[in-house]
Design an enzyme around this catalytic site. Structure first.
Site: not given
Ligand SMILES: Cc1ncc(C[n+]2csc(CCOP(=O)(O)OP(=O)(O)O)c2C)c(N)n1
Ligand SMILES: [Mg+2]
Lengths: 172, 588
Positions: B486, B122-123, B172, B60
């Site tokens: 760097m 969940f999630q 949802k 993502e």
């Protein structure tokens, strides 16, 4: 050795008019913590008939440049309609409500009641051994009252934090 | 119902459907996303819909950066779609990146059903809470009837004023439940209206200050690019009238052509000597769409000590945040520049011959020059050759973060906006490859190259698969120094060369890795192979990784060490102390 450098600070009262939407208080409180600003007091309540707009009063302190940033950062939030720095604007009225519980008998009880009268604090609950006083006033006046009650059996203090408004006929 | 007819309501649709229709109505072409349980209704609504192209990324974060690259290179908002919980938390870095660099994104996240919110379902993650301080605005939509208006407002907020990321969290059940869908334009809440114009007084004063200045400099930033190509054009016109030299931040490169006689190069920590000295010695700094970032100012109490300052910015909170200015102008760069041009009229400014002669003496330092090496390719040279061999194709360049990024900024000149995609504010390693993928989606005919480092490229390496799947011919040009260069440089300069965990051990074979993903892999090991290798990269019609082995211990100069002022630049060949006091070390 490294030392952290400090600047002279000022205390300011800001009023913030916001859309009354979920999360707005978290957004504002979070802005202060995320950017390291101080909140001395914060009050909020909706002020329109349809409950769509709330007014938040924030007391903060910091260096003048930081106060200006706080103002600008608040204005940057989408649900914020208006920010007024009352301290910058000029004379304003600031009021706070306190509930002060004092327990005691005999002379101390009489003295507490006498001082409450002087401060125009009203007993809103009374038992034979206690009072709850309700008091509205400028925050420093409440400070003085609470300090005097300390020797007379102070049990508990609740304060609302201040609400404030600019003096004169106009909307700020 | 009578009432509904009047409003023109045509039908009931699911929340997922309303979302898709709303995206189409906004003119969205690409959605960068990754599916999961909490967005299945939306993915079902997307199924077979040819009006939107969904680009399936591999992580993502890749979706977020790809949307950023798309947005930065096209000027249109980037759209992201991810699931709840880990999908949402994975995209946070890209959202924070877009927030600091003012990139317009609309990020749609799935959420557990409304009844489960707050139950540690969940999630479930508190996506609105987590993203609160790295989005310009965010929403949790609890009613499908609000979706159309929220999406409309989200696009408006993301793209107007100071652009930025806006997140919409959709449970949802809200995706499944239905509401009336109206084909006409949505009723917009008129609550977001940023100021775009300067006042007549401000404009007159600005023009007067510029006309009176004997040593003026334009200090320009990403705001000029965000204000659109017209702002770039107007900047060039105003510069032509005033004759003042121009420098730019990392984010503003491309707004002013790098081959112009009055171009000073980038300023700041790795800026040119002439840019930093001009800022230090100027009597007037005209800041257009930049924000006096700490990488730019160096030590604040020594920053531009003798100058007056004008600051043009659409974001009032950027003004007087770090540096106090004499004349703040809140407004859109394009609008304010246009106002200034009109006010300037046929005026004549001061004779700047003497000022420009001083600037020329600073140019003579040739601060970007570097020593050649017989045994290894100098990374700066590799960038210069990359530019020479690709310049006729007007490429889009993205970068990762590190020395290679700074060398690209220094040695790859830009002539127009939207060609330079880099993570400036957040400095996010792993930005460049997905950003290049997003840019290639929006610019299918352009040559898009990610100038990468060996460490950074591994942070979103999985996106190689995305380019393969959609046949995107992006090129990744790795300046492989086998170090987090760097970090190594800072350790050399400030920690007496104690190289703690900055060596890139166990690097993959990038050529084989490319091939494993169906890319072409090219390795360049010597200077004699450099041009041919770059040419082979350009000539290959598909995606290519070039593993260009460069000199390992080169440092990026010029450099203003942390805690130093613009006049204390380190140039190549200077003796550099291996340590710093605590005050300087405490600065990032
Ligand atoms: C996500 C993230 N983690 C850590 C850093 C700190 N950091 C900045 S540059 C750098 C090293 C980059 O190495 P490489 O990609 O090889 O580039 P080089 O400097 O060698 O050109 C690191 C670790 C960062 N910018 N981003
Ligand atoms: Mg490296």
């Amino acid at each position: 050795m490294m030392h952290i450098h400090q600047e002279a600070e000022e205390r300011h009262v800001l009023t913030v008019t916001v859309d009354n939407e979920a999360g707005i208080l978290a957004k504002i409180a979070g802005l202060f913590t995320a950017r390291g600003y101080n909140i001395d007091s914060l009050t909020v309540a909706d002020i329109t008939d349809n409950h769509e707009v709330s007014r938040i009063t924030i007391v903060t302190h910091g260096p003048p440049s930081q106060i200006d940033q706080i103002h600008a950062q608040l204005e940057r939030l989408v649900p914020v309609h208006k920010v007024v720095d009352l301290t910058e604007l000029g004379p304003h009225v600031a009021r706070e409500l306190a509930l002060v519980k004092v327990a005691g008998v005999g002379d101390k009880r009489v003295e507490a009641l006498r001082i409450a009268e002087v401060f125009r604090a009203r007993p809103v609950d009374t038992t034979t051994e206690s009072f709850i006083f309700e008091m509205t006033g400028a925050p420093d006046k409440i400070d003085s009252f609470v300090a005097l009650m300390r020797d007379l059996g102070l049990v508990e203090v609740g304060r609302t934090g201040i609400v404030a408004m600019a003096r004169g006929p106009e909307e700020a | 119902m009578e009432f509904e007819k009047e409003l023109g309501v045509s039908e009931e649709r699911s929340g997922a459907n309303i979302l898709v229709e709303s995206l189409v109505r906004q003119g969205v072409e690409f959605v960068f996303g990754y599916p999961g349980g909490a967005v299945l209704p939306i993915y079902d609504a997307l199924f077979g819909d040819e009006r939107l192209r969904h680009i399936l990324v591999r992580h993502e974060a890749g979706a977020g950066h790809a949307a950023e690259g798309y947005a930065r290179s096209t000027g249109k908002p980037g759209v992201v779609l991810v699931t709840s919980g880990p999908g949402a938390t994975n995209v946070i870095t890209a959202i924070a990146d877009a927030f600091l660099d003012s990139i317009p994104l609309v990020v749609i996240t799935g959420q557990v059903p409304t009844a489960l919110i707050g139950s540690d379902g969940f999630q479930e993650a508190d996506t609105v809470g987590i993203s609160r301080h790295c989005t310009k605005h965010n929403y949790l939509v609890k009613d499908p009837a609000e979706l159309a208006a929220v999406i409309d407002e989200a696009f408006q907020i993301a793209t107007t004023g100071r652009p930025g990321p806006v997140l919409i969290d959709i449970p949802k059940d809200v995706q499944i439940a239905s509401a009336a869908w109206n084909d006409g334009p949505t009723q917009r809440r008129q609550r977001y209206a940023p100021r775009t114009q300067g006042t007549a007084g401000e404009i007159a004063q600005a023009v007067e200050m510029i006309a009176a200045a004997k040593a003026p400099v334009f200090y320009t930033g990403g705001g000029v690019i965000n204000a659109g190509p017209r702002a770039t054009q107007l900047l060039r016109e105003l510069q032509a009238k005033t004759g003042a030299p121009v420098t730019s931040t990392l984010m503003g490169l491309g707004a002013f052509p790098a081959d112009h006689a009055d171009w000073l190069g980038m300023l700041g920590m790795h800026g040119t000597y002439e840019a930093n000295l001009a800022m230090n010695q100027a009597d007037l700094i005209v800041c257009v769409g930049a924000r006096f970032d700490d990488r730019v100012t160096g030590r604040l109490d020594a920053f531009a000590p003798n100058s007056k300052k004008i600051h043009i910015d659409i974001d009032r909170s950027s003004i007087n945040k770090i540096v106090r200015v004499e004349l703040p102008i809140v407004g859109d760069c394009a609008v304010v520049l246009e106002q200034m041009l009109a006010e300037w009229g046929s005026r004549k400014g001061q004779d700047l011959t003497e000022w420009k002669a001083r600037v020329d003496t600073w140019r003579e330092k040739k601060s970007l020059s570097f020593p050649l090496n017989d045994d290894a390719i100098m990374p700066q040279l590799a960038i210069q050759r990359l530019f020479e061999l690709t310049k006729d194709k007007d490429p889009i360049i993205s970068t990762e973060v590190g020395q290679h990024q700074m060398w690209a900024a220094q040695h790859f000149p830009f002539f127009s906006p939207n060609k330079w995609l880099t993570s400036g504010g957040l400095g996010t390693m792993g930005y460049g490859l997905p950003a290049a993928i997003g840019a290639q989606c929006g610019n299918p005919d352009s040559l898009v190259i990610d100038i990468a480092g060996d460490a950074s490229i591994q942070m979103n390496i999985q996106e190689l698969g995305t380019a393969t799947q959609y046949r995107l011919p992006v090129k990744v040009f790795i300046l492989n120094n086998e170090w987090m260069g760097m970090v190594r440089q800072w350790q050399e300069l400030t920690y007496e060369s104690r190289f703690s965990n900055s060596y890139s051990d166990s690097l993959p074979d990038f050529v084989k890795l490319a091939e494993a993903y169906g890319w072409k892999g090219i390795r360049i090991e010597t200077e004699s192979e450099l041009d041919a290798g770059i040419q082979a990269m350009i000539d290959h019609p598909g995606p290519v990784i070039v593993d260009c082995l460069v000199h390992k211990e080169s440092n990026c100069f010029p450099m203003i060490p942390s805690g130093a002022s613009h006049v204390d630049m380190i140039l190549y060949g200077d003796n550099v102390a291996g340590t710093m006091d605590d005050e300087a070390k405490a600065l990032v």
